[in-house]
Design a protein around this motif. Structure first.
Motif, PDB file in Angstrom:
ATOM      1  N   SER A  27       0.629  -1.234  -0.033  1.00 28.39           N
ATOM      2  CA  SER A  27      -0.094   0.079   0.024  1.00 28.39           C
ATOM      3  C   SER A  27       0.983   1.027  -0.135  1.00 28.39           C
ATOM      4  O   SER A  27       0.444   2.192   0.133  1.00 28.39           O
ATOM      5  N   PHE A  28       2.153   1.138  -0.145  1.00 32.54           N
ATOM      6  CA  PHE A  28       3.002   2.272  -0.276  1.00 32.54           C
ATOM      7  C   PHE A  28       3.513   2.585  -1.599  1.00 32.54           C
ATOM      8  O   PHE A  28       3.663   1.858  -2.346  1.00 32.54           O
ATOM      9  N   THR A  29       3.539   3.756  -1.878  1.00 32.86           N
ATOM     10  CA  THR A  29       3.995   4.337  -3.295  1.00 32.86           C
ATOM     11  C   THR A  29       5.014   5.327  -2.847  1.00 32.86           C
ATOM     12  O   THR A  29       4.748   6.273  -1.939  1.00 32.86           O
ATOM     13  N   PRO A  30       6.177   5.712  -3.714  1.00 34.06           N
ATOM     14  CA  PRO A  30       6.990   6.876  -3.439  1.00 34.06           C
ATOM     15  C   PRO A  30       5.991   8.223  -3.666  1.00 34.06           C
ATOM     16  O   PRO A  30       6.548   9.128  -2.698  1.00 34.06           O
ATOM     17  N   ASN A  31       5.147   8.425  -4.375  1.00 31.02           N
ATOM     18  CA  ASN A  31       4.188   9.512  -4.481  1.00 31.02           C
ATOM     19  C   ASN A  31       3.608   9.619  -2.975  1.00 31.02           C
ATOM     20  O   ASN A  31       3.477  10.865  -2.507  1.00 31.02           O
ATOM     21  N   LEU A  32       2.828   8.718  -2.379  1.00 28.95           N
ATOM     22  CA  LEU A  32       2.428   8.836  -0.902  1.00 28.95           C
ATOM     23  C   LEU A  32       3.303   9.310  -0.138  1.00 28.95           C
ATOM     24  O   LEU A  32       3.039  10.063   1.039  1.00 28.95           O
ATOM     25  N   TRP A  33       4.587   8.784  -0.173  1.00 23.80           N
ATOM     26  CA  TRP A  33       5.986   9.401   0.618  1.00 23.80           C
ATOM     27  C   TRP A  33       5.959  10.867   0.613  1.00 23.80           C
ATOM     28  O   TRP A  33       6.000  11.464   1.585  1.00 23.80           O
ATOM     29  N   LEU A  34       5.840  11.161  -0.640  1.00 20.81           N
ATOM     30  CA  LEU A  34       6.214  12.628  -0.808  1.00 20.81           C
ATOM     31  C   LEU A  34       5.124  13.521  -0.322  1.00 20.81           C
ATOM     32  O   LEU A  34       5.234  14.534   0.232  1.00 20.81           O
ATOM     33  N   LYS A  35       4.110  12.854  -0.623  1.00 21.74           N
ATOM     34  CA  LYS A  35       2.656  13.654  -0.175  1.00 21.74           C
ATOM     35  C   LYS A  35       2.918  14.028   1.455  1.00 21.74           C
ATOM     36  O   LYS A  35       2.563  15.108   2.006  1.00 21.74           O
ATOM     37  N   SER A  36       3.024  12.795   1.989  1.00 19.01           N
ATOM     38  CA  SER A  36       3.199  12.792   3.659  1.00 19.01           C
ATOM     39  C   SER A  36       4.268  13.513   3.852  1.00 19.01           C
ATOM     40  O   SER A  36       4.103  14.370   5.023  1.00 19.01           O
ATOM     41  N   LEU A  37       5.464  13.655   3.488  1.00 14.94           N
ATOM     42  CA  LEU A  37       6.604  14.402   3.869  1.00 14.94           C
ATOM     43  C   LEU A  37       6.179  15.704   3.573  1.00 14.94           C
ATOM     44  O   LEU A  37       6.733  16.670   4.510  1.00 14.94           O
ATOM     45  N   ILE A  38       5.787  16.259   2.541  1.00 17.02           N
ATOM     46  CA  ILE A  38       5.412  17.648   2.242  1.00 17.02           C
ATOM     47  C   ILE A  38       4.261  18.373   3.336  1.00 17.02           C
ATOM     48  O   ILE A  38       4.569  19.230   3.951  1.00 17.02           O
ATOM     49  N   GLU A  39       3.482  17.397   3.514  1.00 10.11           N
ATOM     50  CA  GLU A  39       2.467  17.758   4.786  1.00 10.11           C
ATOM     51  C   GLU A  39       2.929  18.001   5.876  1.00 10.11           C
ATOM     52  O   GLU A  39       2.780  19.176   6.531  1.00 10.11           O
TER      53      GLU A  39
END
Length: 454
Positions: free
Chosen positions: A29-41
């Protein structure tokens, strides 16, 4: 015959540098885009108020230490330095292009591998390039790991001039027999030399890493190593349990036989007597495996309730964002974890495509975040509570029930809505955290993943 606490609680268990632990990350359920979204938030909410931490993994070593569980690449070819540093700088630039505002750096830690494998000039180029497009927070903390055999005075001075005030030297043990078994030959005078240089230059916190439970290690070896260490007056110490995990690290930890490694009560005696000796020298236990003089900032952080633990270990800076740069590094946005490619060639290939080289990770659920906080509290303060609704979770009653036996064994006290680890229970803090680990409770590993807790 009564079963000892060692025999009872010596089971495989995580060290909890994260929760969930890496084997329980939900990679599907992980993608690099989800990681970057969480990071930016998280970054947008905290960059201006608390800054961010950077962990930079420098993987090269000239020889293999057979006790080591780190991601490393063994080579004597120093021409590998510059391409790797260019790659790390490129990775940082890719992050800065994505982040909504200029980063405010609170902490930098150089780990490895062997950071001092790299020349002072290359380390200066690396740090200067990162700081050129960043701000530095007030009360920042820059630290690095130094190998006593190859850390030069120029290394120490160069990094000091760049703002580094903390250095950690890997000592392990001074016994010749132990050093030969773990392939880490470094005489006391090498450690004394670099420690005294660091003091002379002005480093405000010097740490030595010691390890108990190494092959052929005796109680006399441990006590002798602690006494020699105390003679150099470091400000803090790590006193780690050797993690014998040859099924994970392969031949690197097969330079000796399993029966050469102290186990169970024999190993625990090394810890207990070592801890007593550290106490005699004025070192206070401030977290699992960590000790500090009362004059050190980590002790102050512990007393004030500000101590933090992440993939870098214990830190005095509590930032919700930690970006890991370099091969195998792990990043943390508080709501998500992400790990870089672990194979050097794959790491380079992703950067050549202008991609942030994350290859797996985990997005934390609401339940994960609650359990994570409890485990952090236990690891950093030796206590936790569930007074507030946000620290309660569905299976709390079952977890409390599972702790009663540990309370009967004197490892902890259960008060109204509160758990306190006793002095007797501090060696078993990993076991206490395991009682909260819902991922581990729901699905026991099919094969041994973790080192023994004792």
């Amino acid at each position: 015959m009564a079963v000892s606490l060692i025999q009872k609680y010596n089971v495989p268990g995580p060290r909890y540098t994260s929760y969930p632990t890496v084997p329980y990350w939900k990679e599907n359920s992980f993608t690099p885009n989800l990681w970057l979204k969480s990071l930016i938030e998280t970054y947008s909410a905290t960059n201006k108020t608390e800054g961010i931490s950077l962990y930079i993994h420098l993987p090269f070593c000239e020889s293999l230490c057979t006790f080591c569980g780190c991601h490393k690449r063994i080579t004597k070819r120093h021409e590998v330095e510059h391409p790797y540093i260019e790659a790390v700088i490129k990775e940082w630039n890719l992050y800065c292009d994505i982040l909504p505002e200029r980063p405010n750096i609170k902490e930098i830690h150089l780990g490895g591998g062997t950071p001092t494998f790299f020349s002072p000039e290359n380390l200066k180029y690396l740090i200067s390039s990162i700081l050129a497009i960043s701000n530095v927070e007030e009360n920042y903390e820059f630290s690095f790991e130094g190998h006593p055999n190859n850390t030069s005075k120029e290394h120490l001075q160069t990094l000091y001039d760049l703002g580094f005030r903390r250095v950690s030297f890997g000592v392990q043990d001074y016994s010749d027999k132990v050093q030969h078994a773990i392939h880490r030959i470094q005489p006391f005078h090498n450690v004394a030399k670099v420690t005294l240089w660091a003091k002379e230059i002005g480093y405000t916190s010097i740490s030595h890493d010691l390890v108990f439970g190494l092959p052929f290690q005796t109680l006399d070896d441990v006590l002798d190593t602690i006494d020699k260490t105390n003679a150099l007056h470091p400000d803090r110490l790590a006193f780690y349990s050797y993690a014998h995990v040859p099924w994970i690290k392969g031949n690197g930890q097969r330079g000796f036989k399993d029966e050469d490694v102290p186990k169970d009560d024999e190993k625990r005696k090394l810890y207990e007597q070592g801890k007593l000796q550290l106490s005699k020298h004025g070192f206070v236990e401030i977290g699992m495996d960590h000790f500090a003089l009362k004059s050190d900032s980590m002790y102050q952080s512990f007393k004030e309730g500000n101590l933090h633990r992440n993939f870098m270990g214990y830190t005095t800076t509590n930032t919700k964002v930690m970006i890991g740069l370099g091969v195998s590094s792990i990043s943390d946005s508080w709501n998500a974890f992400a790990q870089n490619e672990k194979v050097l060639e794959d790491y380079y290939a992703r950067l050549d495509k202008n991609e942030i080289p994350v290859f797996k990770g985990h997005i934390l659920s609401e339940e994960d975040l609650v359990i994570r906080q409890h485990i952090l509290n236990i690891m950093c303060q030796f206590e936790t509570n569930w007074n507030n609704e946000h620290l309660q979770f569905t299976e709390l009653t079952e977890v409390i029930d599972s702790l009663y036996e540990m309370q009967q064994d004197g490892l902890l006290e259960l008060q109204e809505n509160k758990l306190i680890v006793t002095e007797k229970g501090k060696p078993f803090v990993r076991n206490i955290c395991m009682a909260f680990d819902l991922h581990l409770k729901r699905k026991a590993p099919e094969r041994q993943l973790f080192s023994m807790t004792i």
